[in-house]
Enzyme design. Structure first.
Site, PDB file in Angstrom:
ATOM      1  N   HIS A 151      -4.901  -3.459   6.431  1.00 64.10           N
ATOM      2  CA  HIS A 151      -4.881  -3.695   5.020  1.00 64.10           C
ATOM      3  C   HIS A 151      -5.894  -3.501   4.322  1.00 64.10           C
ATOM      4  O   HIS A 151      -6.862  -5.090   3.646  1.00 64.10           O
ATOM      5  CB  HIS A 151      -3.588  -4.242   5.045  1.00 64.10           C
ATOM      6  CG  HIS A 151      -3.929  -5.065   3.370  1.00 64.10           C
ATOM      7  ND1 HIS A 151      -3.100  -4.174   2.526  1.00 64.10           N
ATOM      8  CD2 HIS A 151      -4.057  -6.275   2.860  1.00 64.10           C
ATOM      9  CE1 HIS A 151      -3.258  -4.488   1.430  1.00 64.10           C
ATOM     10  NE2 HIS A 151      -3.816  -5.461   1.354  1.00 64.10           N
ATOM     11  N   ASP A 211       1.051  -1.316  -0.773  1.00 65.69           N
ATOM     12  CA  ASP A 211      -0.609   0.482   0.039  1.00 65.69           C
ATOM     13  C   ASP A 211       0.970   1.219   0.601  1.00 65.69           C
ATOM     14  O   ASP A 211       0.455   2.458  -0.555  1.00 65.69           O
ATOM     15  CB  ASP A 211      -0.863  -0.282   1.356  1.00 65.69           C
ATOM     16  CG  ASP A 211      -1.503  -0.893   1.071  1.00 65.69           C
ATOM     17  OD1 ASP A 211      -2.875  -1.751   0.662  1.00 65.69           O
ATOM     18  OD2 ASP A 211      -1.928  -2.498   2.033  1.00 65.69           O
TER      19      ASP A 211
HETATM   20  N1  LIG Z   1      -0.601  -7.554   2.592  1.00 65.22           N
HETATM   21  C1  LIG Z   1      -1.177  -7.784   1.328  1.00 65.22           C
HETATM   22  O1  LIG Z   1      -0.431  -6.974   0.648  1.00 65.22           O
HETATM   23  C2  LIG Z   1      -1.222  -8.656   0.196  1.00 65.22           C
HETATM   24  C3  LIG Z   1      -2.219  -9.700   0.242  1.00 65.22           C
HETATM   25  N2  LIG Z   1      -2.567 -10.673  -0.399  1.00 65.22           N
HETATM   26  C4  LIG Z   1      -2.759 -12.218   0.579  1.00 65.22           C
HETATM   27  O2  LIG Z   1      -1.725 -13.073   0.067  1.00 65.22           O
HETATM   28  C5  LIG Z   1      -2.685 -13.646  -0.151  1.00 65.22           C
HETATM   29  C6  LIG Z   1      -1.773 -15.048  -0.562  1.00 65.22           C
HETATM   30  O3  LIG Z   1      -1.406 -14.418  -2.298  1.00 65.22           O
HETATM   31  P1  LIG Z   1      -0.971 -16.198  -3.713  1.00 65.22           P
HETATM   32  O4  LIG Z   1       0.020 -15.941  -3.461  1.00 65.22           O
HETATM   33  O5  LIG Z   1      -1.233 -14.181  -4.775  1.00 65.22           O
HETATM   34  O6  LIG Z   1      -3.158 -16.655  -3.367  1.00 65.22           O
HETATM   35  P2  LIG Z   1      -2.433 -18.321  -4.430  1.00 65.22           P
HETATM   36  O7  LIG Z   1      -3.692 -18.237  -4.055  1.00 65.22           O
HETATM   37  O8  LIG Z   1      -1.429 -17.877  -5.044  1.00 65.22           O
HETATM   38  O9  LIG Z   1      -1.758 -18.956  -3.183  1.00 65.22           O
HETATM   39  C7  LIG Z   1      -2.334 -19.069  -1.607  1.00 65.22           C
HETATM   40  C8  LIG Z   1      -1.936 -20.240  -0.989  1.00 65.22           C
HETATM   41  O10 LIG Z   1      -2.947 -20.338   0.838  1.00 65.22           O
HETATM   42  C9  LIG Z   1      -2.660 -21.466   0.854  1.00 65.22           C
HETATM   43  N3  LIG Z   1      -3.718 -22.260   0.918  1.00 65.22           N
HETATM   44  C10 LIG Z   1      -3.725 -21.885   2.436  1.00 65.22           C
HETATM   45  N4  LIG Z   1      -5.239 -21.767   3.400  1.00 65.22           N
HETATM   46  C11 LIG Z   1      -5.941 -22.309   2.197  1.00 65.22           C
HETATM   47  C12 LIG Z   1      -6.772 -22.788   2.400  1.00 65.22           C
HETATM   48  N5  LIG Z   1      -8.169 -23.076   2.810  1.00 65.22           N
HETATM   49  N6  LIG Z   1      -8.079 -23.067   1.088  1.00 65.22           N
HETATM   50  C13 LIG Z   1      -7.434 -22.815  -0.700  1.00 65.22           C
HETATM   51  N7  LIG Z   1      -5.641 -21.804  -1.119  1.00 65.22           N
HETATM   52  C14 LIG Z   1      -4.758 -21.903   0.924  1.00 65.22           C
HETATM   53  C15 LIG Z   1      -2.612 -22.925  -0.407  1.00 65.22           C
HETATM   54  O11 LIG Z   1      -1.568 -23.622  -0.453  1.00 65.22           O
HETATM   55  P3  LIG Z   1      -1.034 -24.331   0.325  1.00 65.22           P
HETATM   56  O12 LIG Z   1      -2.247 -25.764  -0.582  1.00 65.22           O
HETATM   57  O13 LIG Z   1       0.017 -25.131  -0.072  1.00 65.22           O
HETATM   58  O14 LIG Z   1      -1.525 -24.468   2.138  1.00 65.22           O
HETATM   59  C16 LIG Z   1      -1.648 -21.396  -1.536  1.00 65.22           C
HETATM   60  O15 LIG Z   1      -0.734 -21.466  -2.533  1.00 65.22           O
HETATM   61  C17 LIG Z   1      -3.664 -13.831   0.256  1.00 65.22           C
HETATM   62  O16 LIG Z   1      -4.741 -14.106   1.296  1.00 65.22           O
HETATM   63  C18 LIG Z   1      -4.211 -12.976  -0.810  1.00 65.22           C
HETATM   64  O17 LIG Z   1      -5.214 -12.097   0.137  1.00 65.22           O
HETATM   65  C19 LIG Z   1      -2.602 -10.817  -1.645  1.00 65.22           C
HETATM   66  C20 LIG Z   1      -1.289  -8.983  -2.365  1.00 65.22           C
HETATM   67  C21 LIG Z   1      -1.571  -8.250  -1.347  1.00 65.22           C
HETATM   68  O1  LIG Z   2      -7.736  -8.749  -1.616  1.00 63.31           O
HETATM   69  C1  LIG Z   2      -6.071  -9.038  -1.904  1.00 63.31           C
HETATM   70  O2  LIG Z   2      -6.086 -10.453  -2.001  1.00 63.31           O
HETATM   71  C2  LIG Z   2      -5.130  -8.020  -2.977  1.00 63.31           C
HETATM   72  C3  LIG Z   2      -4.540  -7.208  -1.914  1.00 63.31           C
HETATM   73  O3  LIG Z   2      -4.279  -7.378  -0.719  1.00 63.31           O
HETATM   74  C4  LIG Z   2      -4.224  -5.934  -2.466  1.00 63.31           C
HETATM   75  O4  LIG Z   2      -4.076  -6.510  -3.509  1.00 63.31           O
HETATM   76  O5  LIG Z   2      -3.619  -5.460  -1.958  1.00 63.31           O
END
Ligand SMILES: NC(=O)C1=CN([C@@H]2O[C@H](COP(=O)(O)OP(=O)(O)OC[C@H]3O[C@@H](n4cnc5c(N)ncnc54)[C@H](OP(=O)(O)O)[C@@H]3O)[C@@H](O)[C@H]2O)C=CC1
Ligand SMILES: O=C([O-])CC(=O)C(=O)O
Length: 450
Positions: free
Chosen positions: A290, A262
């Site tokens: 966030h 952000d």
């Molecule tokens: N704070 C920030 O600025 C941001 C945060 N995010 C957040 O980061 C997180 C990950 O994003 P991203 O890598 O793109 O996501 P993906 O969907 O590509 O990967 C997320 C991983 O989470 C795991 N996971 C854990 N629990 C579950 C569940 N119950 N169901 C499905 N998957 C699960 C899975 O791995 P496994 O099966 O190995 O557990 C999966 O590979 C999200 O929560 C997203 O909202 C994204 C962008 C910015």
């Molecule tokens: O909402 C999401 O999963 C993605 C997110 O946090 C962002 O882009 O800042």
């Protein structure tokens, strides 16, 4: 307890070794014996409490080691056959013998959850390249996945193998946080369930909250006592709160919720409006959650060292368009890309870590979602709130005192604070604070939701 005896010719002195050690921690002058132990016990994860007692058995010429391994309960039998390390990273090296590695620092252990996900797919290669911790810092990556992602995790590890990163000395994969988090100094918690169609935000808080409660307990039990934790998985502020509440033996100050993306988004928008390159924007605070209530603070931010409000005189643009653009940037990106920010999130995790391991430039600061206890601004205690921080580069930080507020800023901060307090009430059952009561404000949304 299974017991094995290994005997090997030994010449010269040896380090008397007794206690609970992983074979790789053995320091014996008899490399043959050491290698034999490593080979024999490679499949046993560190947390199995392998007990090794070595002594000179036959004068100075033989070492005898007794290795005791706890018997694995039936339900964990399947884990027993699972190697801790992956592929080429199971080999052992004598680093000291190599000229170019003599000056290297001590290996650091980094755990990454959601390691097979989109963000990790960018982040892991940045960590392994040395761009985060420096060109003389070897690292061990501990990848946490699940049954769902077991194959994908192996794919990630194979790509790391094929990248031949000199600083990447160990890669291990696992699905049990109690094993993966053993001795970690950094835990980058990315894995979380994405909010699906028709899913209430309260459901997301509960499902992901359970993941972070378990991971908090695991960190508490087995991680380094000074582990630094960066929670990325959403809703990251409340997940970080749940995590720290479940890890009472780790300082609450060590937990961060990622709001650096952000901050970076806000800097970019101000640079665009002012017609300057984005490295000219400094002192950028993101206050709060966030989520779409986050507050990008244009009152304290600077462009070329001058207050933003003196450079961009259009206050209406700052209060409305700029603020909303930053709050909803994640959602717009999903519309364009069809998935949420992954590469720029990985970059912002790198920025967040670097801000903690390098001294903050004089007069500047960075944003991070941190525990509010003791904050100098009057923000409610006992939540995780994004605030301005400075670091000496030792992994720790201090909150910045010399910031100014006006009515607009306070009103916005209070809204984000109210949202986080409502989220906290939703997860009381996961923080040990009684029965959850979930009544979220209408407009509560993640940045990625529109
Ligand atoms: N704070 C920030 O600025 C941001 C945060 N995010 C957040 O980061 C997180 C990950 O994003 P991203 O890598 O793109 O996501 P993906 O969907 O590509 O990967 C997320 C991983 O989470 C795991 N996971 C854990 N629990 C579950 C569940 N119950 N169901 C499905 N998957 C699960 C899975 O791995 P496994 O099966 O190995 O557990 C999966 O590979 C999200 O929560 C997203 O909202 C994204 C962008 C910015
Ligand atoms: O909402 C999401 O999963 C993605 C997110 O946090 C962002 O882009 O800042």
């Amino acid at each position: 307890m299974a017991v094995a005896e290994l005997t090997s010719p030994a010449t010269g002195a040896y380090t008397k070794t007794t206690g609970r050690l992983h074979p790789s921690q053995l320091s014996l002058s008899s490399t043959r014996l050491s290698d034999q132990l490593r080979r024999s016990f490679r499949p046993i994860p560190r947390s199995r409490n392998v007990k090794i007692t070595c002594s000179v058995k036959y004068g100075l010429f033989f070492l005898c080691c007794q290795v005791q391994v706890p018997t694995v309960p039936a339900e964990r039998e399947e884990l027993k056959s699972k190697p801790e390390c992956y592929g080429v990273f199971c080999l052992t090296y004598d680093l000291k013998a190599e000229e170019e590695t003599r000056s290297w620092k001590k290996l650091i252990n980094i755990a990454v959850s959601g390691a097979a996900g989109m963000i990790s797919n960018h982040l892991l290669f940045k960590l392994a390249s040395g761009e985060v911790f420096g060109p003389d810092q070897p690292i061990a990556l501990k990848l946490l996945g699940s049954e769902r992602s077991r194959q994908a995790l192996e794919g990630v590890a194979m790509e790391l193998e094929d990248s031949l990163f000199p600083l990447l000395r160990e890669v291990s994969i696992g699905i049990d946080p109690y094993e993966v988090f053993q001795d970690v100094e950094w835990a980058l918690l990315i894995g979380a369930k994405p909010r699906g169609p028709g899913m209430e935000r309260a459901d997301l808080l509960d499902i992901n909250g359970q993941i972070f409660a378990e991971q908090g307990k695991a960190l508490n039990a087995v991680a380094s006592r000074n582990v630094k934790v960066i929670v990325v998985g959403n809703p990251c502020n409340t997940n970080a709160l749940i995590c720290l509440k479940n890890a009472p033996n780790i300082p609450a100050k060590n937990f961060h919720a990622l709001t650096r993306l952000d901050e970076n988004r806000a800097k970019c928008q101000l640079a665009l409006k002012a017609g300057v390159f984005y490295d000219k924007v400094s002192n950028m605070t993101i206050w709060g959650n966030h989520s779409t209530t986050q507050v990008p603070d244009f009152l304290n931010a600077r462009i070329n060292g001058v207050p933003v409000t003196e450079v961009i005189k259009d206050r209406k643009w700052l209060e409305e368009e700029f603020t909303e653009t930053v709050q909803k940037r994640g959602g717009l990106l999903i519309q364009k890309w069809g998935r949420s920010s992954a590469a720029s999130t990985a970059v912002s995790i790198v920025d967040a870590i670097k801000s903690l391991v390098t001294p903050t430039p004089e007069g500047d600061w960075f944003s991070s979602g941190v525990y509010t206890n003791g904050n100098p601004y009057g923000i409610t205690q006992d939540i995780v709130f994004s605030m301005p921080c400075r670091s000496k580069g030792d992994g720790d930080y201090e909150l910045v005192k010399d910031v100014i507020f006006d009515d607009y800023l306070w009103k916005r901060i209070s809204k984000s604070e109210a949202e986080l307090l409502a989220e906290k009430r939703c997860v009381a059952h996961l923080t040990g604070e009684g029965i959850a009561f979930c009544d979220l404000p209408e407009d509560t949304m993640l940045p990625g939701e529109m």
